[in-house]
Design a protein around this motif. Structure first.
Motif, PDB file in Angstrom:
ATOM      1  N   THR A 165       0.860  -1.185   0.000  1.00 32.49           N
ATOM      2  CA  THR A 165       0.000   0.000   0.000  1.00 32.49           C
ATOM      3  C   THR A 165       0.891   1.228   0.000  1.00 32.49           C
ATOM      4  OG1 THR A 165      -0.166  -0.026   2.414  1.00 32.49           O
ATOM      5  CG2 THR A 165      -1.924  -1.125   1.189  1.00 32.49           C
ATOM      6  N   HIS A 166       0.350   2.312  -0.513  1.00 35.04           N
ATOM      7  CA  HIS A 166       1.101   3.565  -0.660  1.00 35.04           C
ATOM      8  C   HIS A 166       0.314   4.696  -0.025  1.00 35.04           C
ATOM      9  CE1 HIS A 166       1.912   7.276  -3.123  1.00 35.04           C
ATOM     10  NE2 HIS A 166       3.134   6.957  -2.743  1.00 35.04           N
ATOM     11  N   VAL A 167       1.019   5.497   0.754  1.00 38.40           N
ATOM     12  CA  VAL A 167       0.435   6.724   1.290  1.00 38.40           C
ATOM     13  C   VAL A 167       1.458   7.834   1.120  1.00 38.40           C
ATOM     14  CG1 VAL A 167      -1.078   5.585   2.969  1.00 38.40           C
ATOM     15  CG2 VAL A 167       1.211   6.261   3.656  1.00 38.40           C
ATOM     16  N   VAL A 168       0.967   9.048   1.057  1.00 37.71           N
ATOM     17  CA  VAL A 168       1.848  10.212   1.047  1.00 37.71           C
ATOM     18  C   VAL A 168       1.687  10.855   2.416  1.00 37.71           C
ATOM     19  CG1 VAL A 168       2.346  12.444  -0.014  1.00 37.71           C
ATOM     20  CG2 VAL A 168       1.624  10.497  -1.438  1.00 37.71           C
ATOM     21  N   GLN A 169       2.773  10.946   3.154  1.00 35.86           N
ATOM     22  CA  GLN A 169       2.729  11.528   4.495  1.00 35.86           C
ATOM     23  C   GLN A 169       4.080  12.136   4.830  1.00 35.86           C
ATOM     24  OE1 GLN A 169       1.698   7.471   6.122  1.00 35.86           O
ATOM     25  NE2 GLN A 169       3.042   8.099   7.764  1.00 35.86           N
ATOM     26  N   TRP A 170       4.196  12.668   6.015  1.00 35.01           N
ATOM     27  CA  TRP A 170       5.448  13.244   6.495  1.00 35.01           C
ATOM     28  C   TRP A 170       6.003  14.284   5.523  1.00 35.01           C
ATOM     29  CZ3 TRP A 170       6.974   7.567   7.107  1.00 35.01           C
ATOM     30  CH2 TRP A 170       6.379   7.036   8.248  1.00 35.01           C
ATOM     31  N   GLY A 171       5.194  15.249   5.174  1.00 37.52           N
ATOM     32  CA  GLY A 171       5.663  16.330   4.316  1.00 37.52           C
ATOM     33  C   GLY A 171       5.791  15.957   2.856  1.00 37.52           C
ATOM     34  N   GLY A 172       4.983  15.030   2.389  1.00 39.05           N
ATOM     35  CA  GLY A 172       4.986  14.688   0.968  1.00 39.05           C
ATOM     36  C   GLY A 172       5.820  13.492   0.594  1.00 39.05           C
ATOM     37  N   ALA A 173       6.255  12.706   1.555  1.00 33.43           N
ATOM     38  CA  ALA A 173       7.056  11.517   1.255  1.00 33.43           C
ATOM     39  C   ALA A 173       6.162  10.384   0.760  1.00 33.43           C
ATOM     40  CB  ALA A 173       7.821  11.061   2.493  1.00 33.43           C
ATOM     41  N   ASP A 174       6.675   9.614  -0.198  1.00 34.20           N
ATOM     42  CA  ASP A 174       6.012   8.398  -0.653  1.00 34.20           C
ATOM     43  C   ASP A 174       6.374   7.298   0.335  1.00 34.20           C
ATOM     44  OD1 ASP A 174       4.762   9.116  -3.220  1.00 34.20           O
ATOM     45  OD2 ASP A 174       6.819   9.554  -3.824  1.00 34.20           O
ATOM     46  N   VAL A 175       5.388   6.794   1.058  1.00 31.43           N
ATOM     47  CA  VAL A 175       5.608   5.775   2.087  1.00 31.43           C
ATOM     48  C   VAL A 175       4.943   4.494   1.630  1.00 31.43           C
ATOM     49  CG1 VAL A 175       5.265   5.169   4.510  1.00 31.43           C
ATOM     50  CG2 VAL A 175       5.657   7.561   3.862  1.00 31.43           C
ATOM     51  N   TRP A 176       5.738   3.422   1.540  1.00 29.39           N
ATOM     52  CA  TRP A 176       5.255   2.123   1.081  1.00 29.39           C
ATOM     53  C   TRP A 176       5.229   1.156   2.244  1.00 29.39           C
ATOM     54  CZ3 TRP A 176       3.045   0.944  -3.449  1.00 29.39           C
ATOM     55  CH2 TRP A 176       3.119   1.933  -4.450  1.00 29.39           C
ATOM     56  N   LYS A 177       4.106   0.410   2.334  1.00 33.34           N
ATOM     57  CA  LYS A 177       3.888  -0.506   3.450  1.00 33.34           C
ATOM     58  C   LYS A 177       3.438  -1.865   2.936  1.00 33.34           C
ATOM     59  CE  LYS A 177       2.276   3.340   6.331  1.00 33.34           C
ATOM     60  NZ  LYS A 177       1.235   3.819   7.254  1.00 33.34           N
ATOM     61  N   VAL A 178       3.688  -2.857   3.767  1.00 31.12           N
ATOM     62  CA  VAL A 178       3.119  -4.189   3.563  1.00 31.12           C
ATOM     63  C   VAL A 178       2.535  -4.600   4.911  1.00 31.12           C
ATOM     64  CG1 VAL A 178       5.343  -5.386   3.951  1.00 31.12           C
ATOM     65  CG2 VAL A 178       3.483  -6.549   2.733  1.00 31.12           C
ATOM     66  N   GLY A 200       0.558  -3.002   6.679  1.00 38.54           N
ATOM     67  CA  GLY A 200       0.505  -1.838   7.556  1.00 38.54           C
ATOM     68  C   GLY A 200       1.843  -1.413   8.119  1.00 38.54           C
ATOM     69  N   LYS A 201       2.927  -2.100   7.741  1.00 38.45           N
ATOM     70  CA  LYS A 201       4.267  -1.767   8.240  1.00 38.45           C
ATOM     71  C   LYS A 201       5.118  -1.189   7.116  1.00 38.45           C
ATOM     72  CE  LYS A 201       4.501  -5.040  12.017  1.00 38.45           C
ATOM     73  NZ  LYS A 201       5.386  -5.948  12.725  1.00 38.45           N
ATOM     74  N   VAL A 202       5.837  -0.133   7.413  1.00 39.59           N
ATOM     75  CA  VAL A 202       6.661   0.566   6.425  1.00 39.59           C
ATOM     76  C   VAL A 202       7.858  -0.292   6.016  1.00 39.59           C
ATOM     77  CG1 VAL A 202       8.125   2.600   6.027  1.00 39.59           C
ATOM     78  CG2 VAL A 202       5.995   2.821   7.338  1.00 39.59           C
ATOM     79  N   PHE A 203       8.108  -0.340   4.703  1.00 39.86           N
ATOM     80  CA  PHE A 203       9.330  -0.984   4.210  1.00 39.86           C
ATOM     81  C   PHE A 203      10.188  -0.047   3.371  1.00 39.86           C
ATOM     82  CE2 PHE A 203       6.405  -1.931   0.726  1.00 39.86           C
ATOM     83  CZ  PHE A 203       7.189  -1.773  -0.407  1.00 39.86           C
ATOM     84  N   ALA A 204       9.635   1.066   2.881  1.00 37.79           N
ATOM     85  CA  ALA A 204      10.430   2.017   2.099  1.00 37.79           C
ATOM     86  C   ALA A 204       9.770   3.392   2.134  1.00 37.79           C
ATOM     87  CB  ALA A 204      10.570   1.553   0.657  1.00 37.79           C
ATOM     88  N   ILE A 205      10.631   4.412   2.149  1.00 36.43           N
ATOM     89  CA  ILE A 205      10.180   5.802   2.152  1.00 36.43           C
ATOM     90  C   ILE A 205      10.992   6.545   1.105  1.00 36.43           C
ATOM     91  CG2 ILE A 205       9.917   7.923   3.508  1.00 36.43           C
ATOM     92  CD1 ILE A 205      10.154   6.052   6.043  1.00 36.43           C
ATOM     93  N   GLY A 206      10.305   7.288   0.260  1.00 37.36           N
ATOM     94  CA  GLY A 206      10.997   8.084  -0.746  1.00 37.36           C
ATOM     95  C   GLY A 206      10.573   9.536  -0.649  1.00 37.36           C
ATOM     96  N   GLY A 207      11.546  10.409  -0.571  1.00 36.62           N
ATOM     97  CA  GLY A 207      11.279  11.836  -0.546  1.00 36.62           C
ATOM     98  C   GLY A 207      12.175  12.539  -1.539  1.00 36.62           C
ATOM     99  N   TRP A 208      11.640  13.555  -2.197  1.00 35.09           N
ATOM    100  CA  TRP A 208      12.408  14.302  -3.181  1.00 35.09           C
ATOM    101  C   TRP A 208      12.340  15.764  -2.821  1.00 35.09           C
ATOM    102  CZ3 TRP A 208      10.466   9.672  -3.771  1.00 35.09           C
ATOM    103  CH2 TRP A 208      11.235   8.730  -4.458  1.00 35.09           C
ATOM    104  N   ASN A 209      13.503  16.317  -2.479  1.00 40.67           N
ATOM    105  CA  ASN A 209      13.596  17.716  -2.076  1.00 40.67           C
ATOM    106  C   ASN A 209      14.410  18.444  -3.134  1.00 40.67           C
ATOM    107  OD1 ASN A 209      13.675  20.109  -0.775  1.00 40.67           O
ATOM    108  ND2 ASN A 209      14.951  19.438   0.922  1.00 40.67           N
TER     109      ASN A 209
END
Length: 128
Positions: A17-30, A32-41
């Protein structure tokens, strides 16, 4: 790695599953647990993923990599790829997939079955 490439790698993994949180970060979960976070500044990628203790020790001081802000300070073994030279895109994809496998494997057997991921259990891996 671009945000589209990052999201494509994560999206291709089962039951994510994918959500955008923490200031626009792409947060990927399996499960309900996070496995990867991507942010572009400003175009610079900050890609965060879970690693084993050994990988953490090997990666944490490499140029372009660092202990993941917030997560590593809590004693968790998460690395952030934030600059060059860092990891190649192929290596980064491998670490993201391994992070997914570790997180999915840590889910209860019941939860893995609900998600259709029973084969990600450590016992199943030993049988194959």
């Amino acid at each position: 790695m671009t945000s589209d490439e990052f999201n494509d790698v994560c999206r291709a993994l089962p039951a994510t599953t994918h959500v955008v949180q923490w200031g626009g970060a792409d947060v990927w979960k399996v499960g309900g647990k996070v496995f990867a976070i991507g942010g572009w500044n400003g175009g610079d990628a900050g890609i965060t993923f879970k690693v084993t203790g050994i990988a953490y020790e090997l990666l944490k001081d490499r140029p372009g990599l660092r202990p993941a802000p917030y997560l590593a300070s809590r004693g968790l073994t998460w690395i952030q790829h934030h600059g060059r030279p860092g990891l190649s895109d192929a290596e980064l994809c491998d670490y993201i997939r391994h992070s997914y496998q570790m997180v999915a494997g840590s889910l209860s057997g019941k939860r893995r079955r609900e998600l259709g991921l029973a084969e990600t259990s450590p016992a199943a891996a030993r049988r194959s």
